[in-house]
Design an enzyme around this catalytic site. Structure first.
Site, PDB file in Angstrom:
ATOM      1  N   ARG A 230      -1.810  17.330  12.378  1.00 42.65           N
ATOM      2  CA  ARG A 230      -0.926  16.532  11.534  1.00 42.65           C
ATOM      3  C   ARG A 230      -0.487  17.251  10.249  1.00 42.65           C
ATOM      4  O   ARG A 230      -0.946  18.321   9.913  1.00 42.65           O
ATOM      5  CB  ARG A 230      -1.597  15.215  11.165  1.00 42.65           C
ATOM      6  CG  ARG A 230      -2.958  15.325  10.474  1.00 42.65           C
ATOM      7  CD  ARG A 230      -3.521  13.941  10.207  1.00 42.65           C
ATOM      8  NE  ARG A 230      -4.865  13.948   9.641  1.00 42.65           N
ATOM      9  CZ  ARG A 230      -5.977  13.889  10.347  1.00 42.65           C
ATOM     10  NH1 ARG A 230      -5.926  13.873  11.663  1.00 42.65           N
ATOM     11  NH2 ARG A 230      -7.167  13.873   9.740  1.00 42.65           N
ATOM     12  N   ASP A 231       0.434  16.557   9.553  1.00 45.59           N
ATOM     13  CA  ASP A 231       0.863  16.843   8.178  1.00 45.59           C
ATOM     14  C   ASP A 231       1.650  18.144   8.052  1.00 45.59           C
ATOM     15  O   ASP A 231       1.286  19.039   7.266  1.00 45.59           O
ATOM     16  CB  ASP A 231      -0.339  16.878   7.228  1.00 45.59           C
ATOM     17  CG  ASP A 231      -1.217  15.637   7.317  1.00 45.59           C
ATOM     18  OD1 ASP A 231      -0.713  14.597   7.784  1.00 45.59           O
ATOM     19  OD2 ASP A 231      -2.399  15.705   6.935  1.00 45.59           O
TER      20      ASP A 231
ATOM     21  N   TRP B 118      -9.937   8.406  -1.150  1.00 45.41           N
ATOM     22  CA  TRP B 118     -10.166   7.618   0.052  1.00 45.41           C
ATOM     23  C   TRP B 118     -11.463   6.818  -0.016  1.00 45.41           C
ATOM     24  O   TRP B 118     -11.598   5.774   0.644  1.00 45.41           O
ATOM     25  CB  TRP B 118     -10.172   8.510   1.288  1.00 45.41           C
ATOM     26  CG  TRP B 118      -8.803   8.807   1.803  1.00 45.41           C
ATOM     27  CD1 TRP B 118      -8.200  10.032   1.888  1.00 45.41           C
ATOM     28  CD2 TRP B 118      -7.852   7.863   2.329  1.00 45.41           C
ATOM     29  NE1 TRP B 118      -6.928   9.904   2.417  1.00 45.41           N
ATOM     30  CE2 TRP B 118      -6.697   8.583   2.707  1.00 45.41           C
ATOM     31  CE3 TRP B 118      -7.867   6.476   2.506  1.00 45.41           C
ATOM     32  CZ2 TRP B 118      -5.570   7.972   3.246  1.00 45.41           C
ATOM     33  CZ3 TRP B 118      -6.743   5.857   3.046  1.00 45.41           C
ATOM     34  CH2 TRP B 118      -5.616   6.604   3.420  1.00 45.41           C
TER      35      TRP B 118
ATOM     36  N   TRP C 115       0.820  -1.214   0.000  1.00 45.35           N
ATOM     37  CA  TRP C 115       0.000   0.000   0.000  1.00 45.35           C
ATOM     38  C   TRP C 115       0.852   1.262   0.000  1.00 45.35           C
ATOM     39  O   TRP C 115       1.850   1.359   0.708  1.00 45.35           O
ATOM     40  CB  TRP C 115      -0.880  -0.006   1.245  1.00 45.35           C
ATOM     41  CG  TRP C 115      -1.599   1.279   1.509  1.00 45.35           C
ATOM     42  CD1 TRP C 115      -1.101   2.398   2.121  1.00 45.35           C
ATOM     43  CD2 TRP C 115      -2.958   1.577   1.185  1.00 45.35           C
ATOM     44  NE1 TRP C 115      -2.067   3.379   2.195  1.00 45.35           N
ATOM     45  CE2 TRP C 115      -3.212   2.903   1.639  1.00 45.35           C
ATOM     46  CE3 TRP C 115      -3.981   0.859   0.577  1.00 45.35           C
ATOM     47  CZ2 TRP C 115      -4.454   3.503   1.483  1.00 45.35           C
ATOM     48  CZ3 TRP C 115      -5.215   1.473   0.422  1.00 45.35           C
ATOM     49  CH2 TRP C 115      -5.447   2.780   0.868  1.00 45.35           C
ATOM     50  N   MET C 116       0.404   2.280  -0.770  1.00 47.86           N
ATOM     51  CA  MET C 116       1.005   3.615  -0.761  1.00 47.86           C
ATOM     52  C   MET C 116      -0.116   4.640  -0.808  1.00 47.86           C
ATOM     53  O   MET C 116      -1.083   4.479  -1.542  1.00 47.86           O
ATOM     54  CB  MET C 116       1.923   3.807  -1.972  1.00 47.86           C
ATOM     55  CG  MET C 116       2.476   5.225  -2.117  1.00 47.86           C
ATOM     56  SD  MET C 116       3.557   5.434  -3.559  1.00 47.86           S
ATOM     57  CE  MET C 116       2.372   5.245  -4.899  1.00 47.86           C
TER      58      MET C 116
ATOM     59  N   ASP D 173      -0.276   9.148   0.636  1.00 49.17           N
ATOM     60  CA  ASP D 173       0.217  10.515   0.457  1.00 49.17           C
ATOM     61  C   ASP D 173       1.701  10.596   0.106  1.00 49.17           C
ATOM     62  O   ASP D 173       2.529   9.925   0.740  1.00 49.17           O
ATOM     63  CB  ASP D 173       0.044  11.307   1.751  1.00 49.17           C
ATOM     64  CG  ASP D 173      -1.377  11.373   2.235  1.00 49.17           C
ATOM     65  OD1 ASP D 173      -2.271  10.809   1.590  1.00 49.17           O
ATOM     66  OD2 ASP D 173      -1.601  11.991   3.296  1.00 49.17           O
TER      67      ASP D 173
ATOM     68  N   GLU E 284      -6.458  18.279   5.646  1.00 45.07           N
ATOM     69  CA  GLU E 284      -5.206  17.537   5.704  1.00 45.07           C
ATOM     70  C   GLU E 284      -4.180  18.159   4.763  1.00 45.07           C
ATOM     71  O   GLU E 284      -4.504  18.937   3.867  1.00 45.07           O
ATOM     72  CB  GLU E 284      -5.425  16.071   5.316  1.00 45.07           C
ATOM     73  CG  GLU E 284      -6.347  15.307   6.246  1.00 45.07           C
ATOM     74  CD  GLU E 284      -6.396  13.827   5.938  1.00 45.07           C
ATOM     75  OE1 GLU E 284      -6.246  13.022   6.868  1.00 45.07           O
ATOM     76  OE2 GLU E 284      -6.604  13.470   4.761  1.00 45.07           O
TER      77      GLU E 284
ATOM     78  N   GLN F 259       3.573   7.745   2.246  1.00 45.68           N
ATOM     79  CA  GLN F 259       2.951   6.872   3.228  1.00 45.68           C
ATOM     80  C   GLN F 259       2.909   5.443   2.686  1.00 45.68           C
ATOM     81  O   GLN F 259       2.414   5.206   1.581  1.00 45.68           O
ATOM     82  CB  GLN F 259       1.537   7.368   3.528  1.00 45.68           C
ATOM     83  CG  GLN F 259       1.484   8.680   4.280  1.00 45.68           C
ATOM     84  CD  GLN F 259       1.902   8.519   5.729  1.00 45.68           C
ATOM     85  OE1 GLN F 259       1.114   8.136   6.570  1.00 45.68           O
ATOM     86  NE2 GLN F 259       3.163   8.800   6.024  1.00 45.68           N
TER      87      GLN F 259
ATOM     88  N   SER G  99       2.214  11.712   7.667  1.00 42.47           N
ATOM     89  CA  SER G  99       2.735  12.592   6.622  1.00 42.47           C
ATOM     90  C   SER G  99       3.573  13.744   7.178  1.00 42.47           C
ATOM     91  O   SER G  99       3.434  14.141   8.334  1.00 42.47           O
ATOM     92  CB  SER G  99       1.584  13.153   5.796  1.00 42.47           C
ATOM     93  OG  SER G  99       0.977  12.138   5.031  1.00 42.47           O
TER      94      SER G  99
END
Length: 502
Positions: free
Chosen positions: A164-165, A308, A41-42, A44, A217, A60, A101
């Site tokens: 975050r991020d 998503w 899985w990959m 951001d 985000e 990610q 991230s």
């Protein structure tokens, strides 16, 4: 008129990837133009930075499987943004934290004390035991090949589970680092300042504004000249959100304004998702961030080519997730407003195989016409002169039983669109099939766009990138037909150029 059929290439050229489009290809949806990891899985893109002759792409990544989890930073490098070498996992998850991230900066003046020109990653630590998200550091002194997490982590913790991020950059006029980070459920981008990357002071907040239908985000904040004029510079703030995107599920919006080293003030504040400025009107461009430290000051970014709402179910194996084509960003004055425009990096043209197949001044009647050009990996440039047709354009990745993806223009709504209702496999996710588009005014009665077709994606750039539509598709491997269509009348195709890409 058509070129004589014998002058039109009908098969991919020699020298391309063996088995391109073959039914025996073991990974029929593996992109040829876009970065994917070998497996797992990959999502951001993270830590985009140019350093010592290499573009770094972190992302990610789940080292343990093809679903979201065990969030770590995968890593790849390139010298041209097209050919990537996958490296070992850079920042692995462990029992204490998931590595969410973030970004990477080049600490030229050793402000953090890790060494001159050290690469410093600023990332979100997500602590499984408490649910808290906080900002942390890691550093590398060997061109990003190995990383050490800072013993004093986290460096910024407000006790929140939705914080975050971080995206960090050096603001030269004030001589300090600036971090843009989100308070996701408050729909805020918060700006912090630091002298050393370790101690941070809150500077200002931005938001809620624009689209607020989901969690905010992955912010980014950067300057760009307007119409190429270095004396007229504006700042761009981009924010992804999930859900609430223009095509459903996740999406990315932008604001244009001014930044004085402390506060970002937007010129184009809007409310309600239908009034927002979207960077991409397709369903599959998310969490885009730009490279730091690019030579010559170009602003180049890349986005996760997924949504998503669908990502856990896309029919690919042994990998799941792809990045978009890298895109060069600019600001252009359009219709009395300043708009963010984007086009694939120019290096994409080096992938063209030989001369283009061309068609000029051809009237397209109602219905569909098959062209004597086939391919799964193509660059297509088209210009149409409006007529009586209500909708018109191209059919790409066409096959039997009506399979095909429409790339076209709707004169009634003035929209550039991609319709993937019959693009192949669509039933794996309830909202996957459908049409996605954005506004593109005709200019002097004409519309033009460039489309990049890969094994499992379509990226369309209208009129030098003022409107962009990115969608995943999953056609049968043998579906490689190209055609024209018109509905409700006729339209004149003024020019069509098709290149196979290798």
């Amino acid at each position: 008129m058509y070129l004589p059929p014998e002058r039109v290439r009908t098969e991919p050229p020699s020298g391309g990837r063996p088995g391109l489009g073959s039914r025996t290809e073991p990974e029929p949806h593996r992109p040829q133009l876009h970065y994917t990891p070998a497996k797992n899985w990959m999502n951001d893109p993270n830590g985009l930075v140019w350093h010592d002759g290499e573009y770094h792409l972190f992302y990610q990544y789940n080292p343990e499987g093809d679903g979201w989890g065990n969030m770590s930073w995968g890593h790849a490098v390139s010298t041209d943004l097209l050919h990537w070498q996958e490296l070992d996992v850079a920042l692995p998850a462990d029992d204490a934290e998931f590595v969410f991230s973030g970004c990477v900066v080049v600490d030229e003046h050793n402000t953090a004390g890790f060494g001159d020109f050290a690469l410093v990653a600023v990332y979100t630590s997500s602590y499984p035991g408490t649910g808290i998200q906080a900002q942390s550091l890691a550093y590398s002194t060997d061109r990003g090949r190995t990383w050490t997490k800072y013993a004093g982590n986290p460096v910024l913790d407000i006790g929140s589970g939705e914080f975050r991020d971080p995206k960090v950059f050096w603001h030269e006029p004030d001589g300090h680092w600036v971090m843009a980070v989100v308070e996701a459920l408050a729909r805020k981008v918060v700006l912090y300042g630091s002298e050393n990357l370790k101690s941070w002071t809150r500077l200002s907040d931005f938001g809620p504004a624009g689209a607020t239908g989901g969690a905010w985000e992955v912010p980014d904040l950067f300057p760009l000249p307007v119409d190429g004029d270095p004396q007229n510079t504006k700042w761009v703030l981009t924010v992804s959100l999930n859900p609430g995107g223009v095509a459903g599920g996740s999406g990315t919006q932008y604001f244009i304004g001014d930044f004085d080293g402390v506060t970002f003030t937007a010129d184009n504040l809007t409310s309600g998702s239908q009034d927002c400025s979207w960077v991409d009107y397709g369903r599959d461009f998310y969490a885009a961030v730009s490279w730091n430290n690019v030579p010559g000051g170009e602003r180049i970014w890349i986005g996760w080519m997924n949504n998503w709402a669908d990502a856990a179910h896309v029919p690919t194996a042994p990998w799941r997730g792809a990045q978009s084509l890298p895109r060069t960003l600019a600001l252009r004055s359009l219709g009395g407003a300043i708009r963010l425009v984007q086009q694939p990096v120019k290096a994409v043209r080096t992938l063209r195989c030989g001369a283009a197949s061309t068609l000029r001044d051809h009237e397209v009647g109602p219905g569909r016409t098959t062209l004597p050009v086939r391919g799964a990996v193509l660059e297509i440039a088209a210009e149409f002169e409006l007529g009586t047709a209500e909708r018109f354009g191209l059919t790409v990745r066409g096959g039997t039983a009506g399979e095909g993806t429409l790339v076209g223009y709707d004169t009634r709504s003035g929209e550039l669109f991609v319709d993937r209702s019959s693009s192949g496999a669509t039933g794996f996710s309830p909202g996957f099939a459908g049409r996605h588009g954005g506004p593109l005014p005709a200019v002097r009665g004409r519309t033009r766009f460039t489309a990049y077709i890969d094994r499992s994606s379509v990226e369309v750039f209208g009129d030098r990138g003022q409107t962009v539509v990115t969608d995943l598709i999953f056609p049968a491997p043998a579906s490689q037909g190209l055609g024209l269509f018109a509905e409700g009348g006729t339209v004149t195709l003024r020019s069509l150029e098709v290149w196979h890409l290798s």
